[in-house]
Design an enzyme around this catalytic site. Sequence first.
Site, PDB file in Angstrom:
ATOM      1  N   TRP A  99       8.317  -0.243   1.976  1.00 24.33           N
ATOM      2  CA  TRP A  99       8.061  -0.870   3.282  1.00 24.33           C
ATOM      3  C   TRP A  99       7.195  -2.126   3.152  1.00 24.33           C
ATOM      4  CZ3 TRP A  99      11.651   2.050   4.480  1.00 24.33           C
ATOM      5  CH2 TRP A  99      11.611   3.439   4.350  1.00 24.33           C
ATOM      6  N   SER A 140       0.931   6.281  15.393  1.00 21.48           N
ATOM      7  CA  SER A 140       0.131   6.690  16.552  1.00 21.48           C
ATOM      8  C   SER A 140      -0.722   7.910  16.223  1.00 21.48           C
ATOM      9  CB  SER A 140       1.052   7.001  17.735  1.00 21.48           C
ATOM     10  OG  SER A 140       1.632   5.820  18.252  1.00 21.48           O
ATOM     11  N   GLU A 141      -0.184   8.802  15.406  1.00 23.74           N
ATOM     12  CA  GLU A 141      -0.933   9.999  15.028  1.00 23.74           C
ATOM     13  C   GLU A 141      -2.162   9.634  14.200  1.00 23.74           C
ATOM     14  OE1 GLU A 141       2.924  10.818  16.415  1.00 23.74           O
ATOM     15  OE2 GLU A 141       2.415   9.607  14.658  1.00 23.74           O
ATOM     16  N   GLU A 194       1.224  -0.202  10.394  1.00 27.71           N
ATOM     17  CA  GLU A 194      -0.244  -0.348  10.456  1.00 27.71           C
ATOM     18  C   GLU A 194      -0.919   0.966  10.850  1.00 27.71           C
ATOM     19  OE1 GLU A 194      -2.176  -2.947   9.815  1.00 27.71           O
ATOM     20  OE2 GLU A 194      -0.959  -4.744   9.971  1.00 27.71           O
ATOM     21  N   ARG A 237      20.465  -8.426  40.443  1.00 31.64           N
ATOM     22  CA  ARG A 237      21.455  -7.339  40.451  1.00 31.64           C
ATOM     23  C   ARG A 237      21.475  -6.659  41.816  1.00 31.64           C
ATOM     24  NH1 ARG A 237      25.075  -3.901  40.396  1.00 31.64           N
ATOM     25  NH2 ARG A 237      25.425  -2.375  38.716  1.00 31.64           N
ATOM     26  N   LEU A 282       0.823  -1.206   0.000  1.00 32.24           N
ATOM     27  CA  LEU A 282       0.000   0.000   0.000  1.00 32.24           C
ATOM     28  C   LEU A 282       0.858   1.258   0.000  1.00 32.24           C
ATOM     29  CD1 LEU A 282      -2.797   1.370   0.205  1.00 32.24           C
ATOM     30  CD2 LEU A 282      -2.627   1.133   2.708  1.00 32.24           C
TER      31      LEU A 282
END
Length: 382
Positions: free
Chosen positions: A157, A367-368, A364, A269, A126
């Site tokens: 991509w 976030s925006e 996919e 640790r 796409l």
Amino acid sequence: MGYTEFTEEQLMLRDMVREFAQKEIEPLAAEIDETCEYPLENIKKMAELGLLGLPFPEEYGGAGMDTISLALSLEEIAKACGSTCLSVAAHISLCATPIYLFGTEAQKQKYLVPLAQGKSIGSFCLSEAGSGSDAGAAKTTAVLEGDHYVLNGSKLWVTNAGVADYFVVFAKTDLEKGVHGLSAFIVEKEFEGFIIGRKEDKLGVRASDTRPISIDGCRVPKENLLGQENDGFKQALVTLDGGRIGIGAMAVGLAQAAMEKSAAYSKERVAFGRPIGDFQAIKWMLADMATEIHGARLMVHHAAHLRDQSKPYTAEAAMAKLFASEAAMRATKNAIQIFGGYGYTRDYPVERYWRDAKLTVIGEGTSEVQRLVISRELLKNF
């Protein structure tokens, strides 16, 4: 059944995938991250287990399971190796799924059956150089000439590009309609003029095979049009809705792995004469990880449950992907902090988890874009 409950079949599947991932996938994760080698042998083994056709009906070569089962499986695979998880998720959610949802019976028999059986690998084309989030800016074209469409353009991509047999490719069939002029086609790797480029050298998920593709006069049979002309954008949106559940599950798996490794390390640790897990700063980082992972997992399973019930889930899938991916970034970042200098080296896997998690806030839909999707769905009610 609520979406926080699992059937015996789902739990058996999860446990089987967990055992396989721990024994077969995780031991190779660091090596294939370093070499960028596609995990072919493990993909073949997962095909034998039925994992590459998990959500598709048995009549099409699948396992006939649901979206929650897929999410549980992808989480376990991601805990072991983000690259392997992305390769599987792209094959199922982005290539096989649109063929199942929009394909003719002939297309399903020819393409979906071998994809679901894992005899063939699938890919999805796409994005382009100037059209990532903005699908309407795509410049790849498809012109009908007799009994073939002639495709010209390029794609970027493309996950699984170097190993895929079949590709779902989006191209403009009507240049005047923007996104509403996109159509989808099933393209075979052998089609003349379909040229697969060199493998990308990526920050994370390095063993997943990502490449650009050049399309130069590629003749695609008319019967390989997926659905109707100019329906491609709607098909892409539906496909991406489902794919976001998979990426959300991948993010949960990476975050879970980071938390488990961090918790174990914090008990081993010693600093200032005490295990670092005794210090409030470390305890709070672990508590935040656990809380956000729990919330992210519930959101992913809720979106999967809605999908399985054939209810609207666009907003819920976007919310799950957004929250889970950003939670994974925080969890993996804090895991590196807990490991300190060791976390910054490749001697420990937490830096790889962080690099792999970065893909989940981009792929996919960024976030925006997820925030745009969520707000659009929200505002429909006012």
